[in-house]
Design a protein around this motif. Structure first.
Motif, PDB file in Angstrom:
ATOM      1  N   VAL A 138       0.863  -1.175   0.000  1.00  0.00           N
ATOM      2  CA  VAL A 138       0.000   0.000   0.000  1.00  0.00           C
ATOM      3  C   VAL A 138       0.900   1.226   0.000  1.00  0.00           C
ATOM      4  O   VAL A 138       1.617   1.497   0.974  1.00  0.00           O
ATOM      5  CB  VAL A 138      -0.934   0.004   1.229  1.00  0.00           C
ATOM      6  N   THR A 139       0.870   1.946  -1.086  1.00  0.00           N
ATOM      7  CA  THR A 139       1.708   3.119  -1.276  1.00  0.00           C
ATOM      8  C   THR A 139       0.831   4.370  -1.329  1.00  0.00           C
ATOM      9  O   THR A 139      -0.401   4.269  -1.358  1.00  0.00           O
ATOM     10  CB  THR A 139       2.508   2.989  -2.576  1.00  0.00           C
ATOM     11  N   PRO A 140       1.427   5.558  -1.355  1.00  0.00           N
ATOM     12  CA  PRO A 140       0.603   6.764  -1.546  1.00  0.00           C
ATOM     13  C   PRO A 140      -0.243   6.724  -2.812  1.00  0.00           C
ATOM     14  O   PRO A 140      -1.354   7.249  -2.840  1.00  0.00           O
ATOM     15  CB  PRO A 140       1.649   7.889  -1.604  1.00  0.00           C
ATOM     16  N   GLY A 194      -5.728   6.010  -5.181  1.00  0.00           N
ATOM     17  CA  GLY A 194      -6.711   5.151  -5.839  1.00  0.00           C
ATOM     18  C   GLY A 194      -7.941   4.926  -4.976  1.00  0.00           C
ATOM     19  O   GLY A 194      -9.074   4.928  -5.486  1.00  0.00           O
ATOM     20  N   PHE A 195      -7.741   4.734  -3.672  1.00  0.00           N
ATOM     21  CA  PHE A 195      -8.882   4.553  -2.760  1.00  0.00           C
ATOM     22  C   PHE A 195      -9.800   5.772  -2.795  1.00  0.00           C
ATOM     23  O   PHE A 195     -11.022   5.642  -2.895  1.00  0.00           O
ATOM     24  CB  PHE A 195      -8.383   4.320  -1.338  1.00  0.00           C
ATOM     25  N   ALA A 254      -3.630   1.146 -10.143  1.00  0.00           N
ATOM     26  CA  ALA A 254      -4.531   0.510 -11.111  1.00  0.00           C
ATOM     27  C   ALA A 254      -5.398  -0.557 -10.463  1.00  0.00           C
ATOM     28  O   ALA A 254      -6.582  -0.690 -10.802  1.00  0.00           O
ATOM     29  CB  ALA A 254      -3.719  -0.095 -12.256  1.00  0.00           C
ATOM     30  N   LEU A 255      -4.851  -1.332  -9.538  1.00  0.00           N
ATOM     31  CA  LEU A 255      -5.652  -2.373  -8.892  1.00  0.00           C
ATOM     32  C   LEU A 255      -6.773  -1.759  -8.071  1.00  0.00           C
ATOM     33  O   LEU A 255      -7.919  -2.230  -8.104  1.00  0.00           O
ATOM     34  CB  LEU A 255      -4.769  -3.247  -8.001  1.00  0.00           C
ATOM     35  N   ALA A 256      -6.469  -0.693  -7.332  1.00  0.00           N
ATOM     36  CA  ALA A 256      -7.504  -0.033  -6.536  1.00  0.00           C
ATOM     37  C   ALA A 256      -8.607   0.512  -7.419  1.00  0.00           C
ATOM     38  O   ALA A 256      -9.799   0.379  -7.105  1.00  0.00           O
ATOM     39  CB  ALA A 256      -6.879   1.094  -5.702  1.00  0.00           C
ATOM     40  N   LEU A 257      -8.255   1.108  -8.552  1.00  0.00           N
ATOM     41  CA  LEU A 257      -9.256   1.651  -9.453  1.00  0.00           C
ATOM     42  C   LEU A 257     -10.074   0.545 -10.110  1.00  0.00           C
ATOM     43  O   LEU A 257     -11.298   0.649 -10.230  1.00  0.00           O
ATOM     44  CB  LEU A 257      -8.580   2.505 -10.532  1.00  0.00           C
ATOM     45  N   PHE A 258      -9.423  -0.523 -10.536  1.00  0.00           N
ATOM     46  CA  PHE A 258     -10.112  -1.611 -11.233  1.00  0.00           C
ATOM     47  C   PHE A 258     -11.143  -2.271 -10.327  1.00  0.00           C
ATOM     48  O   PHE A 258     -12.314  -2.437 -10.699  1.00  0.00           O
ATOM     49  CB  PHE A 258      -9.085  -2.643 -11.708  1.00  0.00           C
ATOM     50  N   VAL A 259     -10.722  -2.628  -9.126  1.00  0.00           N
ATOM     51  CA  VAL A 259     -11.644  -3.269  -8.187  1.00  0.00           C
ATOM     52  C   VAL A 259     -12.697  -2.281  -7.718  1.00  0.00           C
ATOM     53  O   VAL A 259     -13.892  -2.606  -7.614  1.00  0.00           O
ATOM     54  CB  VAL A 259     -10.863  -3.846  -6.988  1.00  0.00           C
TER      55      VAL A 259
END
Length: 365
Positions: A193-195, A200-201, A280-285
């Motif tokens: 978990v990065t900035p 994204g969250f 990208a993963l945060a946005l996709f999910v």
């Protein structure tokens, strides 16, 4: 033959075709609650994997390596007294990123030399950087503060705009649903978990909120004056609003998820752009989960809250009793579904009389 998207959307908007989303709200509540609980358990058991920006430490970048095996990096860090077990990741096709605990200047030079020797690259090409724990704690504090301020402002704006605190509550529940599931997925797969992940969250919360507000705006339009008429219940008009905005929600989600999916699967996995993977993963999910919550969670929860209100509950009971009495009098089956429009009736249209066979307009029989 399949139904075209335009005709399908027109039928949903006019009420000629209807999916009983609100009537099946217990099913959607069960699905949402189950997934949220699973995500919470994963978050509590496995926890998040904070990046170096949050926990602090020393980071080394080794470019131009021929083999990206991680064991030589682990062995090099282990040989430095006081260094913790490193986190080694591949960036791009030929670059390694090594993260470990805080090292002093002497230890930093020793580890840079050891990494250069392990991978056969010049020592001056090994880059090192240091992030202090104070800076990481400051980033964490600001991220949590931004989330709290965001939720507080959203609650105030929705309450003022819709003049109904229940809509604000339903929207916030949908937002927390999206956030917990997305964070739980990060805990399950162990990605850092990065900035960029935090960004994204916050982005998916904005997207989910936008989709929910569009649906609520249509609900607010449909239920205006609902207690002054006897044709539809609050749940039926809210369900109509969900159906009327369903095509728009699906189209918006597809358009949004395609480029994000390209960034995730092509940019991150095939091209090895690790910084793209974080966001990208945060946005996709989040887009997928946000679409579900806007359609299947927010409005059904709003209807459940409004039907706890005495006036709305009394209106719903009276309307259903009238239908049951009419169905019994006509000999029809006593099946009344709350949340779906009555077959053959749709908002804004009247049923037309059936013409007799052979009858032509303008001609008396």
């Amino acid at each position: 033959m399949g139904v075209s998207m335009s005709r399908w959307g027109n039928d949903l908007y006019a009420g000629r075709r209807s999916y009983d989303v609100v009537g099946a709200r217990r099913r959607w509540f069960l699905v949402a609650t189950s997934v949220v609980l699973i995500s919470a358990v994963l978050l509590g058991v496995r926890g998040l994997n904070p990046g170096i920006e949050f926990r602090g430490g020393s980071e080394f970048t080794v470019p131009g390596v021929e083999e990206t095996t991680q064991q030589p990096a682990v062995d090099a860090v282990t040989g430095i007294p006081g260094a913790e077990i490193p986190r080694v990741s591949v960036v791009g096709a030929d670059t390694l990123r090594v993260q470990t605990s805080q090292l002093d200047d002497v230890q930093t030079q020793e580890l840079a030399a050891a990494l250069a020797a392990a991978y056969g690259v010049p020592e001056n090409e090994v880059n090192s950087s240091y992030i202090g724990p104070v800076w990481g704690q400051d980033v964490t504090t600001k991220a949590l503060r931004a989330l709290v301020i965001f939720l507080a402002l959203i609650s105030l704006v929705l309450t003022v705009y819709f003049r109904d605190w229940r809509m604000a509550v339903a929207a916030l529940v949908a937002l927390l649903h999206d956030l917990v599931i997305t964070v739980g997925l990060y805990a399950a797969i162990g990605w850092e978990v990065t900035p960029a992940t935090v960004i994204g969250f916050l982005t998916i919360l904005g997207y989910s909120l936008y989709d929910t507000v569009v649906v609520f705006d249509k609900v607010n339009e449909n239920v205006r004056g609902v207690l002054e008429q006897r044709r539809y219940t609050y749940g039926e008009l809210a369900n109509l609003a969900v159906n009327q905005t369903l095509v728009r929600s699906v189209n918006t989600s597809v358009v949004a998820v395609l480029p994000v999916g390209s960034i995730l699967f092509i940019g991150a996995f095939l091209l090895g752009a690790g910084t793209l993977r974080d966001i990208a993963l945060a946005l996709f999910v989040g887009i997928l989960v946000g679409t579900f919550s806007s359609v299947f969670l927010a409005t059904p929860l709003l209807v459940w809250l409004r039907e706890r209100e005495a006036r709305v509950a009394a209106h719903t009971r009276a309307r259903l009793e009238e239908r049951r009495a009419a169905a019994t009098a006509s000999g029809a089956r006593d099946t009344v579904t709350v949340g779906a429009l009555v077959p053959g009736q749709h908002l804004g249209t009247r049923s037309q009389p059936r013409r007799r066979k052979g009858h032509k307009p303008g001609r008396r029989q």
